[in-house]
Design an enzyme around this catalytic site. Structure first.
Site, PDB file in Angstrom:
ATOM      1  N   ASP A   2      -5.959  -5.890   5.919  1.00  0.00           N
ATOM      2  CA  ASP A   2      -7.152  -5.619   5.126  1.00  0.00           C
ATOM      3  C   ASP A   2      -7.978  -6.891   4.959  1.00  0.00           C
ATOM      4  O   ASP A   2      -9.195  -6.912   5.183  1.00  0.00           O
ATOM      5  CB  ASP A   2      -6.734  -5.070   3.759  1.00  0.00           C
ATOM      6  CG  ASP A   2      -7.779  -4.155   3.144  1.00  0.00           C
ATOM      7  OD1 ASP A   2      -8.856  -3.975   3.741  1.00  0.00           O
ATOM      8  OD2 ASP A   2      -7.520  -3.606   2.060  1.00  0.00           O
ATOM      9  N   TYR A  14       0.816  -1.212   0.000  1.00  0.00           N
ATOM     10  CA  TYR A  14       0.000   0.000   0.000  1.00  0.00           C
ATOM     11  C   TYR A  14       0.856   1.271   0.000  1.00  0.00           C
ATOM     12  O   TYR A  14       0.323   2.373  -0.055  1.00  0.00           O
ATOM     13  CB  TYR A  14      -0.912   0.024   1.230  1.00  0.00           C
ATOM     14  CG  TYR A  14      -2.149  -0.818   1.108  1.00  0.00           C
ATOM     15  CD1 TYR A  14      -3.410  -0.237   1.095  1.00  0.00           C
ATOM     16  CD2 TYR A  14      -2.071  -2.193   1.027  1.00  0.00           C
ATOM     17  CE1 TYR A  14      -4.555  -1.014   1.008  1.00  0.00           C
ATOM     18  CE2 TYR A  14      -3.201  -2.977   0.932  1.00  0.00           C
ATOM     19  CZ  TYR A  14      -4.442  -2.387   0.925  1.00  0.00           C
ATOM     20  OH  TYR A  14      -5.568  -3.158   0.828  1.00  0.00           O
ATOM     21  N   LYS A  54       3.338 -13.738   6.415  1.00  0.00           N
ATOM     22  CA  LYS A  54       3.597 -14.813   5.456  1.00  0.00           C
ATOM     23  C   LYS A  54       5.111 -14.975   5.308  1.00  0.00           C
ATOM     24  O   LYS A  54       5.665 -15.049   4.215  1.00  0.00           O
ATOM     25  CB  LYS A  54       2.931 -14.475   4.113  1.00  0.00           C
ATOM     26  CG  LYS A  54       2.874 -15.633   3.124  1.00  0.00           C
ATOM     27  CD  LYS A  54       2.015 -16.789   3.576  1.00  0.00           C
ATOM     28  CE  LYS A  54       1.953 -17.856   2.483  1.00  0.00           C
ATOM     29  NZ  LYS A  54       1.331 -19.106   2.962  1.00  0.00           N
ATOM     30  N   ASP A  67      -2.318 -17.308   5.911  1.00  0.00           N
ATOM     31  CA  ASP A  67      -3.392 -18.134   5.363  1.00  0.00           C
ATOM     32  C   ASP A  67      -3.976 -19.059   6.423  1.00  0.00           C
ATOM     33  O   ASP A  67      -5.192 -19.286   6.476  1.00  0.00           O
ATOM     34  CB  ASP A  67      -2.906 -18.935   4.145  1.00  0.00           C
ATOM     35  CG  ASP A  67      -1.596 -19.669   4.383  1.00  0.00           C
ATOM     36  OD1 ASP A  67      -0.816 -19.242   5.252  1.00  0.00           O
ATOM     37  OD2 ASP A  67      -1.338 -20.661   3.684  1.00  0.00           O
TER      38      ASP A  67
END
Length: 419
Positions: free
Chosen positions: A306, A158, A228, A282
């Site tokens: 988000d 972002y 991640k 995940d």
């Protein structure tokens, strides 16, 4: 500062920052800027304003609203999307609330939401997710969800460092990556867009620090670093490592890591300590559903935050209910999670609960906990009594469908009744 196109309230005082303590000094009659926003903002903005005014009044205070402009309303008044006056008004008055602003997909101007956060250095996007009695949910036990997500606001993808396909700039970056850095077998031939994902020690640590402080102040049991890092080892993996550094080096016995908890204490958590752990992103999306009650506070990067906060919002009834706010040092901009839904603009039908509850976060930030609790209780009383907007009415039996403005009136009635 004098403003050319903003009507400054005749009454009210500024919120100020005590430079010695770093704490806000809040009068009982503060001036608070408000941006209604685009699309349904013209409906939910006034509704939230009405409820927050009532809660302040019921607890012996008064909010003096300063209407400021961004998005479509700013284009009409200033011929630009984000006027300097708006940014300066929020900087000067320190606490503000806004409705949704439209960001076109794939083209047009850059996100105004992201722009405001950057210009005001609002580095923590905070999204509490909790269930209100009476709100229909797609899960069987939505009351298990009571989690607060701290999403880093200024970095990650972002940050806006990207280059469009077909430009000289993207070709320069491609050649640098392939020829100078040795990644000559990664990018496919043909048109390509390239972006950069910065994760800094500074940005990470101030976000994690804020999350841990919140957990300690609100008697939460854990802070989970979501990343991640198994794949993106030097960005998201580094976020994880820097987050643990904050926990291990800055908090003493107040904070304990999950590894230490099991290695030294056989899983027995000290009564007054916050446990810091981490989860792969995940897997965390799965655990939001399967082990909902295990998570209190989440600290994560911009994109992960988000995704996670929207998924969590679905479990408690959807984004029409989900509040949010952006925190900086001595500054806050509250805003709902949902978008502007322009097709419903001006129809007086959408659910204003998310913006009302975003205002509740604002009231807590002001130190008005009694007013904040009153807002939550009044909203819950209204919904549980079956007085709801169309989005909830169609999912409930024997509910009464109210317009946005009628719903706000009903919440105000309950504020007055419960105060």
């Amino acid at each position: 500062m004098s403003y050319e196109k903003i009507d400054v309230p005749e009454d009210g005082e500024k919120i100020t920052l005590n430079e010695d303590t770093g704490e806000l000094e809040v009068p009982d009659d503060p001036i608070i800027p408000i941006i209604y926003g685009d699309g349904v903002g013209s409906d939910v903005g006034p509704a939230a304003q009405q409820v927050l005014e009532a809660a302040a009044k019921a607890t012996g205070r008064e909010i003096n609203w300063m209407r400021v402009y961004a998005g479509e309303s700013a284009r009409e008044r200033y011929d630009e999307n984000l006027p300097e006056e708006t940014v300066e008004a929020i900087k000067e008055h320190r606490v503000a609330i806004k409705g949704p602003l439209t960001t076109p997909v794939g083209a047009g101007f850059r996100s105004l939401n992201v722009g405001l956060r950057k210009l005001l250095d609002l580095y923590a996007n905070v999204r509490p997710t909790y269930h209100l009695d009476g709100v229909p949910s797609p899960v069987s036990e939505p009351e298990k969800m009571d989690m607060v997500t701290f999403r880093e606001n200024t970095e990650d993808v972002y940050a806006g460092i990207e280059w469009e396909h077909g430009t000289d700039e993207v070709q320069q970056v491609k050649e640098f990556v392939e020829e100078d850095m040795g990644f000559d077998d990664v990018i496919h031939d043909g048109p390509v867009g390239i972006g950069v994902k910065p994760i800094t020690e500074f940005g990470t640590k101030r976000l994690v620090r804020r999350a841990i402080d919140y957990a300690l102040e609100h008697d939460r049991d854990s802070v989970t670093l979501v990343h991640k890092g198994n794949i993106m080892k030097f960005t998201e993996g580094q976020f994880r490592d820097w987050g643990y550094e904050v926990a291990e080096e800055e908090y003493g016995d107040e904070v304990i890591t999950e590894d230490t908890l099991w290695e030294e204490r056989d899983g027995e958590q000290p009564a007054d300590a916050v446990v810091v752990n981490d989860r792969i992103a995940d897997n965390m999306l799965q655990q939001l559903l399967t082990r909902t009650e295990n998570y209190d506070v989440i600290a994560t990067m911009n994109l992960n935050g988000d995704y996670l906060s929207d998924a969590a919002g679905a479990q408690i009834g959807g984004l029409g209910i989900a509040p949010g706010a952006n925190f900086g040092d001595g500054r806050l901009l509250a805003e709902p999670v949902h978008g502007s839904a322009p097709k419903y603009e001006g129809q007086d039908k959408v659910n204003p609960t998310a913006m009302i509850l975003s205002g509740r976060i604002m009231l807590e930030y002001l130190g008005w906990d009694d007013a904040a609790d009153l807002v939550r209780d009044a909203v819950e009383e209204t919904i549980s009594s079956g007085k709801v907007t169309y989005d909830l009415e169609r999912q409930l039996d024997d509910a009464e469908k109210l317009a946005t403005s009628e719903y706000a009136d009903a919440v105000v009635e309950n504020v007055e009744k419960l105060s």
